[in-house]
Design a protein around this motif. Sequence first.
Motif, short mmCIF file in Angstrom:
data_model
loop_
_atom_site.label_atom_id
_atom_site.label_comp_id
_atom_site.label_asym_id
_atom_site.label_seq_id
_atom_site.Cartn_x
_atom_site.Cartn_y
_atom_site.Cartn_z
N ARG A 1 0.65 -1.23 0.03
CA ARG A 1 0.10 -0.03 0.08
C ARG A 1 0.80 1.24 -0.10
O ARG A 1 0.46 2.42 -0.43
CB ARG A 1 -0.79 -0.05 1.03
CG ARG A 1 -2.02 -0.74 0.99
CD ARG A 1 -3.19 -0.52 2.19
NE ARG A 1 -2.72 -0.75 3.37
CZ ARG A 1 -2.69 -1.62 4.42
NH1 ARG A 1 -2.97 -2.90 4.15
NH2 ARG A 1 -2.05 -1.79 5.57
N GLY B 1 3.10 4.73 -7.11
CA GLY B 1 2.91 4.82 -8.42
C GLY B 1 1.72 3.42 -8.83
O GLY B 1 1.23 2.92 -7.85
N PRO B 2 1.65 3.54 -10.12
CA PRO B 2 0.80 2.43 -10.92
C PRO B 2 1.42 0.93 -10.56
O PRO B 2 2.51 1.06 -10.07
CB PRO B 2 0.55 2.83 -12.30
CG PRO B 2 1.97 3.57 -12.69
CD PRO B 2 2.34 4.14 -11.14
N LEU B 3 0.51 0.19 -11.00
CA LEU B 3 0.79 -1.40 -10.83
C LEU B 3 2.22 -1.77 -11.34
O LEU B 3 2.88 -2.33 -10.66
CB LEU B 3 -0.18 -2.42 -11.16
CG LEU B 3 -0.07 -3.62 -11.27
CD1 LEU B 3 -0.07 -4.27 -9.61
CD2 LEU B 3 -1.07 -4.72 -12.06
N VAL B 4 2.57 -1.34 -12.41
CA VAL B 4 3.94 -1.83 -12.94
C VAL B 4 5.14 -1.15 -12.31
O VAL B 4 6.02 -1.76 -11.75
CB VAL B 4 4.26 -1.17 -14.44
CG1 VAL B 4 5.40 -1.72 -15.16
CG2 VAL B 4 3.01 -1.88 -15.40
N VAL B 5 4.97 0.01 -11.81
CA VAL B 5 6.02 0.67 -11.05
C VAL B 5 5.98 0.07 -9.41
O VAL B 5 7.12 -0.33 -9.21
CB VAL B 5 5.69 2.06 -10.81
CG1 VAL B 5 6.66 2.91 -9.82
CG2 VAL B 5 5.68 2.87 -12.05
N ARG B 6 4.85 -0.39 -9.04
CA ARG B 6 5.08 -1.09 -7.76
C ARG B 6 5.55 -2.36 -7.88
O ARG B 6 6.51 -2.85 -7.00
CB ARG B 6 3.60 -1.20 -7.28
CG ARG B 6 2.75 0.24 -6.65
CD ARG B 6 1.50 -0.40 -6.12
NE ARG B 6 1.01 0.84 -5.52
CZ ARG B 6 -0.25 0.91 -4.72
NH1 ARG B 6 -0.76 -0.31 -4.76
NH2 ARG B 6 -0.53 1.91 -4.57
#
Length: 51
Positions: free
Chosen positions: A7, A11-16
């Motif tokens: 959490r 950033g977005p999913l790819v960055v996470r």
Amino acid sequence: MYAWIWRHLPGPLVVRILTAVVLVAGVVALLMFVVFPWVEPKLPFNQVTTE
């Protein structure tokens, strides 16, 4: 704990996902190059004798 870390990653999913991979690689490198070599001489498994 993993959900808390996830959490708080920005950033977005790819960055996470990329950030999580970098974090895991950093923890593994820290363990392999710092922690395990420091602990290894202190373990009793090195004093094995066979006759």
